[in-house]
Design an enzyme around this catalytic site. Structure first.
Site, PDB file in Angstrom:
ATOM      1  N   ASP A  78      36.884  40.792  46.507  1.00 57.29           N
ATOM      2  CA  ASP A  78      36.424  40.241  45.028  1.00 57.29           C
ATOM      3  C   ASP A  78      35.200  40.657  44.578  1.00 57.29           C
ATOM      4  O   ASP A  78      34.035  40.397  45.291  1.00 57.29           O
ATOM      5  CB  ASP A  78      36.410  38.655  44.749  1.00 57.29           C
ATOM      6  CG  ASP A  78      36.544  38.356  43.171  1.00 57.29           C
ATOM      7  OD1 ASP A  78      37.208  39.140  42.386  1.00 57.29           O
ATOM      8  OD2 ASP A  78      35.842  37.405  43.083  1.00 57.29           O
TER       9      ASP A  78
ATOM     10  N   HIS B 266      28.465  39.065  33.106  1.00 53.33           N
ATOM     11  CA  HIS B 266      28.790  38.155  34.026  1.00 53.33           C
ATOM     12  C   HIS B 266      27.772  37.791  34.960  1.00 53.33           C
ATOM     13  O   HIS B 266      27.383  36.437  35.178  1.00 53.33           O
ATOM     14  CB  HIS B 266      30.179  38.312  34.745  1.00 53.33           C
ATOM     15  CG  HIS B 266      30.745  37.160  35.652  1.00 53.33           C
ATOM     16  ND1 HIS B 266      30.808  35.768  35.155  1.00 53.33           N
ATOM     17  CD2 HIS B 266      30.853  36.938  36.964  1.00 53.33           C
ATOM     18  CE1 HIS B 266      31.145  35.110  36.361  1.00 53.33           C
ATOM     19  NE2 HIS B 266      31.133  35.731  37.240  1.00 53.33           N
TER      20      HIS B 266
ATOM     21  N   GLU C 195      38.819  32.715  36.099  1.00 53.02           N
ATOM     22  CA  GLU C 195      38.018  33.998  36.017  1.00 53.02           C
ATOM     23  C   GLU C 195      39.087  35.095  35.540  1.00 53.02           C
ATOM     24  O   GLU C 195      39.881  35.561  36.059  1.00 53.02           O
ATOM     25  CB  GLU C 195      37.189  34.595  37.421  1.00 53.02           C
ATOM     26  CG  GLU C 195      36.185  33.624  37.544  1.00 53.02           C
ATOM     27  CD  GLU C 195      35.154  34.044  38.715  1.00 53.02           C
ATOM     28  OE1 GLU C 195      35.599  34.813  39.397  1.00 53.02           O
ATOM     29  OE2 GLU C 195      33.927  33.669  38.690  1.00 53.02           O
TER      30      GLU C 195
ATOM     31  N   GLU D 257      39.909  38.691  35.324  1.00 51.56           N
ATOM     32  CA  GLU D 257      39.587  40.016  36.156  1.00 51.56           C
ATOM     33  C   GLU D 257      40.606  40.978  35.905  1.00 51.56           C
ATOM     34  O   GLU D 257      41.882  40.775  35.573  1.00 51.56           O
ATOM     35  CB  GLU D 257      39.081  39.555  37.669  1.00 51.56           C
ATOM     36  CG  GLU D 257      38.213  38.699  37.802  1.00 51.56           C
ATOM     37  CD  GLU D 257      37.710  38.457  39.389  1.00 51.56           C
ATOM     38  OE1 GLU D 257      38.223  39.438  39.974  1.00 51.56           O
ATOM     39  OE2 GLU D 257      37.313  37.628  39.684  1.00 51.56           O
TER      40      GLU D 257
ATOM     41  N   ASP E 226      40.988  34.806  39.215  1.00 54.04           N
ATOM     42  CA  ASP E 226      40.256  34.271  40.294  1.00 54.04           C
ATOM     43  C   ASP E 226      39.566  32.871  40.199  1.00 54.04           C
ATOM     44  O   ASP E 226      38.733  32.585  39.738  1.00 54.04           O
ATOM     45  CB  ASP E 226      39.130  35.204  40.589  1.00 54.04           C
ATOM     46  CG  ASP E 226      38.697  34.856  41.732  1.00 54.04           C
ATOM     47  OD1 ASP E 226      39.278  34.293  42.697  1.00 54.04           O
ATOM     48  OD2 ASP E 226      37.227  35.037  41.899  1.00 54.04           O
TER      49      ASP E 226
ATOM     50  N   ARG F 198      33.720  25.299  40.596  1.00 51.33           N
ATOM     51  CA  ARG F 198      32.246  25.691  40.622  1.00 51.33           C
ATOM     52  C   ARG F 198      31.244  24.534  41.231  1.00 51.33           C
ATOM     53  O   ARG F 198      30.381  25.035  41.715  1.00 51.33           O
ATOM     54  CB  ARG F 198      31.899  25.470  38.780  1.00 51.33           C
ATOM     55  CG  ARG F 198      32.665  26.618  38.251  1.00 51.33           C
ATOM     56  CD  ARG F 198      32.179  28.178  38.477  1.00 51.33           C
ATOM     57  NE  ARG F 198      32.878  29.149  37.825  1.00 51.33           N
ATOM     58  CZ  ARG F 198      33.093  30.232  38.201  1.00 51.33           C
ATOM     59  NH1 ARG F 198      32.740  30.810  39.268  1.00 51.33           N
ATOM     60  NH2 ARG F 198      33.503  31.162  37.348  1.00 51.33           N
TER      61      ARG F 198
ATOM     62  N   GLN G 265      31.690  25.562  44.930  1.00 51.73           N
ATOM     63  CA  GLN G 265      30.851  26.951  44.956  1.00 51.73           C
ATOM     64  C   GLN G 265      29.346  26.624  45.040  1.00 51.73           C
ATOM     65  O   GLN G 265      28.618  27.244  45.999  1.00 51.73           O
ATOM     66  CB  GLN G 265      31.282  27.812  44.055  1.00 51.73           C
ATOM     67  CG  GLN G 265      30.690  29.389  44.038  1.00 51.73           C
ATOM     68  CD  GLN G 265      31.084  30.005  42.830  1.00 51.73           C
ATOM     69  OE1 GLN G 265      31.839  29.654  42.094  1.00 51.73           O
ATOM     70  NE2 GLN G 265      30.668  31.023  42.723  1.00 51.73           N
TER      71      GLN G 265
ATOM     72  N   LYS H  58      36.789  29.432  46.246  1.00 52.72           N
ATOM     73  CA  LYS H  58      37.940  30.515  45.707  1.00 52.72           C
ATOM     74  C   LYS H  58      39.049  30.486  46.534  1.00 52.72           C
ATOM     75  O   LYS H  58      39.950  31.539  46.191  1.00 52.72           O
ATOM     76  CB  LYS H  58      37.026  31.771  45.896  1.00 52.72           C
ATOM     77  CG  LYS H  58      35.747  31.694  45.047  1.00 52.72           C
ATOM     78  CD  LYS H  58      35.749  32.277  43.917  1.00 52.72           C
ATOM     79  CE  LYS H  58      34.507  32.555  43.100  1.00 52.72           C
ATOM     80  NZ  LYS H  58      34.813  33.117  41.830  1.00 52.72           N
TER      81      LYS H  58
ATOM     82  N   THR I 218      44.619  32.721  43.917  1.00 53.49           N
ATOM     83  CA  THR I 218      44.488  33.652  42.899  1.00 53.49           C
ATOM     84  C   THR I 218      45.777  34.081  42.215  1.00 53.49           C
ATOM     85  O   THR I 218      46.536  34.316  42.957  1.00 53.49           O
ATOM     86  CB  THR I 218      43.524  34.921  43.659  1.00 53.49           C
ATOM     87  OG1 THR I 218      42.506  34.256  44.427  1.00 53.49           O
ATOM     88  CG2 THR I 218      43.181  35.990  42.778  1.00 53.49           C
TER      89      THR I 218
ATOM     90  N   GLU J 208      30.959  30.269  31.632  1.00 53.53           N
ATOM     91  CA  GLU J 208      30.003  30.951  30.815  1.00 53.53           C
ATOM     92  C   GLU J 208      30.417  30.454  29.166  1.00 53.53           C
ATOM     93  O   GLU J 208      29.731  30.342  28.396  1.00 53.53           O
ATOM     94  CB  GLU J 208      30.229  32.486  30.903  1.00 53.53           C
ATOM     95  CG  GLU J 208      29.908  33.099  32.108  1.00 53.53           C
ATOM     96  CD  GLU J 208      30.315  34.487  32.474  1.00 53.53           C
ATOM     97  OE1 GLU J 208      31.335  34.349  33.129  1.00 53.53           O
ATOM     98  OE2 GLU J 208      29.717  35.327  31.792  1.00 53.53           O
TER      99      GLU J 208
END
Lengths: 422, 422
Positions: free
Chosen positions: A131, A138, A204, A206, A238, A242, A245, A258, A262, A368
């Site tokens: 990844d 970002h 996420e 991607e 993904d 949070r 993380q 993570k 996925t 975000e």
């Protein structure tokens, strides 16, 4: 007009009528590959055409593709085709287009199924999953929230396509439920961590790059070589925890935050289908080292969207981004991946990292979009800071050129956390 | 005495005389598995016994192991056996021991070869590679050098078996040359990074854990379950480019600094063979969360050594450590790996992280042994801060109990860097 140079011809039409309809993701100029099964039967390789799938396993067995060659569509994955390299990818693509061309018409050995009548599977046996973190917007947004708003972008970011190895064992195909993970969580006020279901489950947005041609251990590749190694692209979500993380990621990077899942889309849009959509990477203030420079345009103009549906509610589009925002194109990511002599393998998947655009409504994660949960989204009266059980996330991707080249959708629904292990 | 309970009996002897010799790594109580070929022939599964290898592929085909069952030793890897689970691992181990027991004697269908007459291969098709950071002494030493001597150990370290996903594609078997990697390097005085061969090529002394029994996505496992999932262990050298690592590792962890090569020993010492060597993890000031607590002793008392030979020179032992120093035992690493619901697969390899002991001469990396190159080692007049081309590193591991259970050696020689890609 038939053959290899005809596959992008916008005037070309298929005898499969739904492939000629306005707004379809799958005209004859696209021809993305997938793997499906029907009624619990074996896995077949297919190509999407309008609302249908053409069974390539059957077409190959009937001698309509690569006659006289060892089969590549009989293994239930795309890996055998991916290992053949770009010349053969082109030849097969041209042959499939010719079979589906309006001038050809139906044929007794061509098996067409409705897409809504089959089950899709992972299209590739994934060897590795990496990844990246290749969107400047970002990386800046996350750096400002997780570290220091004054120095959001670390000094190495403008020189290195920053990436980390992910977990291939939990990459699943669109439609697979995603179980909310347990993890160690420690808030700033907590004396010690606790084991709990994540309270900050995120998505996420991607783009995933699939490596076809392998490279050798000890042997770096150029960006031009890397571009030729790429078989195609998929939508990729993904999923991220949070709170897990934030507590775990120093000093060796994200791990269990993570690792629980996925999701990739079912359709691999080939690099060749996207040729007409190539664009340069964004302007950069700092020149790249020579090994990372683009010999030609290596980014793609792919519109991307995130739809979010709360349990029982209607889906709302909450973000709209574009793959052209990537500061490091897929081929640059791949060239960096191999610079140490790291062997790249057929079936390696490279996530781009969250693709956020320059505006708030083009951000590619809830972190975000909701400013770390402080400004929840309003979904027709339902508020969402992070994902709740039963929420469904759907990613979409498409290129609007002379014809629309689409990726279909990449979906997942959140399932409740498991009981802690005892 | 024969059967499953006899495999640890220190009085047991083999009809293979070299297996009864003082100091052998491979007495009948060990029986580590490996994969070899002879004269360019096909890969066979074998077991080490004294100076010899017993061909298990042939023994199984002759009906001497698991008669009437589908073969597991015909695929050129150990994966098929590893997938069968601990009961079957025990039964096969007992059957092999009975074939090699002094009371049995040679048999026309048993093929024995000298270890020095065959070529060894990777014993397992490796699915994923994860590298942990489970030695407190190593994490403290590195944290002091890379970050802050006053706060060398980050707050999460005492709660989490910190780890990151590594790169499985470049895990190679002992004896494979390791090419010095190119990478981005930026010194503290440099204005910008440059692409260059690493000048700080290091080794890391580790123990590798091989997962046999898989776990399901979305389903954590207990430490007790994790212990049962472990098939065996190998020596592991996690080659590292320290200058590349320092520049790239923030914020997502090591990537190309570790991706160019990881060497494992050719012999998998089974978990069952190590049962008599179990010891508790070290004392801890901070209690672990319940999901990480040891139900029983899960560490192993394995002596470890690093030998270093400069090009053309004699090997010198430069460090002597022990796997009992691991703050998080292999089963704890594995339970943490699965806590998020990350699916663990047959053939997953978990590196322990560098195993450093409490004294300077028990450190497991040159970074620590030479204090980041400032205090080079003296190898009979040759000075070494980091590795130079032609240097050979050899790891050794053994348990000294009633009988010696050894791992053989894990070796690699440094090859010159490739030319930059153009």
């Amino acid at each position: 007009m038939t053959g290899r140079n005809a596959t992008h011809d916008p005037a070309r039409r298929s005898w499969v009528e739904s492939a000629n309809a306005e707004g379809t993701d799958f005209p004859i100029q696209n021809l993305p590959y997938g793997v499906y099964s029907e009624g619990g039967g074996p896995r077949r390789v297919g190509v999407a055409i309008g609302e249908m799938i053409l069974n390539l396993t059957a077409a190959e067995a009937a001698g309509l593709l690569r006659p006289g060659e060892p089969p590549v569509f009989d293994g239930g994955t795309l890996n055998a085709l991916m290992a053949l390299g770009p010349d053969e990818w082109s030849r097969v693509r041209a042959a499939v287009a010719d079979l589906l061309d309006a001038k050809a018409g139906p044929h007794a050995d061509l098996v067409l199924l409705r897409q809504d009548a089959v089950r899709m599977h992972l299209p590739v046996y994934l060897r590795g999953f990496t990844d990246f973190y290749a969107s400047k917007e970002h990386a800046t947004n996350v750096g400002a929230m997780f570290r220091d708003p004054e120095n959001a972008l670390l000094p190495n970011w403008s020189h290195i396509p920053i990436g980390y190895n992910g977990r291939a064992s939990t990459v699943v195909v669109s439609g697979t439920g995603i179980r909310r993970p347990l993890g160690q969580i420690k808030g700033p006020e907590d004396m010690a961590p606790r084991l709990a279901p994540t309270a900050r489950l995120d998505l996420e947005l991607e783009l995933g790059t699939l490596v076809g041609t392998p490279s050798r251990m000890g042997q770096p590749v150029t960006v031009a070589q890397a571009q030729e190694m790429i078989f195609g692209f998929v939508l990729l979500n993904d999923w991220s925890a949070r709170d897990v993380q934030l507590w775990e990621y120093q000093p060796l990077g994200p791990f269990q935050a993570k690792a629980f899942g996925t999701t990739i889309g079912p359709w691999i849009v080939t690099r060749e289908a996207l040729e007409p959509t190539r664009v340069p990477t964004p302007d950069r203030a700092t020149p790249l080292l020579p090994y990372l420079r683009e010999p030609t345009d290596c980014n793609y103009d792919i519109d991307l969207a995130i739809d979010l549906a709360p349990a029982g509610g209607a889906a709302r589009t909450v973000s709209h981004s574009n793959a052209r925002h990537l500061y490091y194109a897929p081929a640059q990511q791949l060239a960096h991946h191999a610079i140490s002599g790291c062997a790249m393998e057929t079936g390696d998947l490279l996530g781009s990292g969250t693709i956020s655009g320059p505006t708030h409504d083009s951000c590619g994660s809830l972190l975000e979009l909701t400013r770390n949960g402080r400004e929840p989204l309003d979904l027709d009266g339902v508020r969402r800071g992070f994902l709740e059980d039963g929420d469904t996330v759907r990613l979409r991707g498409w290129c609007e050129g002379a014809v629309r080249i689409g990726f279909g959708t990449c979906e997942g629904t959140i399932l409740p956390a498991p009981a802690p292990p005892v």
